[in-house]
Design a protein around this motif. Structure first.
Motif, PDB file in Angstrom:
ATOM      1  N   PRO A 145      -6.927   3.327  -0.606  1.00 22.06           N
ATOM      2  CA  PRO A 145      -7.913   4.400  -0.570  1.00 22.06           C
ATOM      3  C   PRO A 145      -9.314   3.874  -0.257  1.00 22.06           C
ATOM      4  N   ARG A 147      -5.085   8.082  -1.164  1.00 17.38           N
ATOM      5  CA  ARG A 147      -4.061   7.164  -0.671  1.00 17.38           C
ATOM      6  C   ARG A 147      -3.168   7.858   0.365  1.00 17.38           C
ATOM      7  N   SER A 194      -2.944   6.819   4.380  1.00 17.38           N
ATOM      8  CA  SER A 194      -1.605   6.497   4.880  1.00 17.38           C
ATOM      9  C   SER A 194      -1.243   7.357   6.084  1.00 17.38           C
TER      10      SER A 194
END
Length: 328
Positions: free
Chosen positions: A246, A293, A297
């Motif tokens: 993150p 996150r 991703s």
């Protein structure tokens, strides 16, 4: 093609521009080109000239254009080119943009931040990163700390100690520790970092690290702070996205142009208390950290070596085509 890349960063330097030049050399050689990376140009012949920095490489760009008017020229724009030098040194910087057959911008908003007359020769290229073997936070279970990493040379443009200042505002119970990796730009920044480390128990300055150690730092961190005042498109953001780490970032064009307008981890640039609030939320709200996150991703696919290689070839092709059209 026989390609020359010029960068102001010397061999062995860990500066981002050296890493970019050498990565582009490897990607272009994989495509079958012959590539030389130099720091000083003396008029040598080549099939195509690629300059990192419009302003810092201005003399080389002028010499190439005057020596080889019929050869294609590509100029990669850095953050300081776009957000400082085109205003502070307009003659040299805008000359480089003008005579280039193609421009490379390293984030999606560069077109909004350069003169409109140059936008038709702009290619957006997202710098790539290899997917690391170890996931972020994978090694963090050995400590109870909430590690926040800051990666990059310590200098004014990076606002390198903003996270450290924000950590000073954390409540006593906070587990946040700021781990800063990067070489000080000069004695002034070395003094600032040393003093901060002495006075702030939440801040640790690790100095300049080898690549493997940087990857290990990311693996032991819960998030990365990108606090820059200006950026052309920081490769460390690409690395974080590929790692699923993150990111909390200042809301400048160079970060928004990589992470997107809808990304959830921005704070107002230079605002210490706002950064502290985002860091506190990341530490205490697990759903928020999971959201960040998931977002990085999802962005990871933009930052693959294959995509970067494709964009490089696009820039080369555009330069060749425009150059041939301009011939008498």
């Amino acid at each position: 093609m026989d390609i020359i890349i010029i960068t102001p960063a010397a061999p062995g330097s860990k500066a981002g521009n050296r890493a970019t030049a050498e990565r582009w050399q490897a990607l272009l050689e994989q495509s079958g080109h012959q590539v030389s990376v130099i720091t000083e140009y003396k008029g040598e012949a080549c099939d195509l000239f690629l300059a990192l920095h419009a302003w810092r490489s201005h003399d080389a760009i002028r010499l190439f254009r005057e020596s080889w008017p019929g050869k294609p020229l590509v100029v990669a724009l850095t953050g300081t080119d776009i957000y400082r030098h085109q205003y502070k040194y307009p003659e040299q910087t805008l000359y480089s943009m003008q005579v280039a057959d193609a421009l490379i911008g390293l984030h999606a908003q560069v077109g909004d931040d350069i003169p409109e007359r140059f936008r038709d020769k702009l290619v957006t290229l997202f710098q790539s990163a290899d997917k690391p073997p170890e996931a972020p936070g994978a090694a963090a279970s050995a400590t109870s700390d909430f590690n926040v990493c800051v990666i990059g040379h310590l200098r004014s443009e990076k606002d390198s100690l903003r996270a450290a200042k924000a950590a000073r505002l954390m409540p006593t119970a906070s587990r946040i520790r700021v781990m800063c990796a990067g070489k000080a730009h000069d004695a002034h920044w070395e003094g600032l970092a040393t003093r901060e480390a002495d006075e702030n128990p939440r801040f640790h300055w690790l100095g300049e690290l080898e690549k493997a150690d940087v990857l290990q730092l990311m693996a032991t961190s819960q998030l990365l702070v990108m606090s820059s005042l200006m950026e052309g498109g920081a490769n460390v953001v690409s690395e974080a996205c590929r790692a699923g780490l993150p990111v909390v970032a200042s809301d400048i064009s160079g970060n928004i142009g990589l992470l997107g307008k809808d990304y959830g981890g921005y704070y107002p640039v230079g605002n210490t208390s706002a950064l502290a609030a985002v860091l506190t939320r990341a530490e205490t709200d697990s759903a928020f950290l999971v959201q960040l996150r998931e977002q990085v991703s999802q962005l990871a696919g933009k930052f693959t070596p294959e995509k970067e290689q494709e964009s490089l070839e696009q820039a080369l092709l555009l330069a060749v085509q425009r150059c041939s059209r301009n011939q008498p």
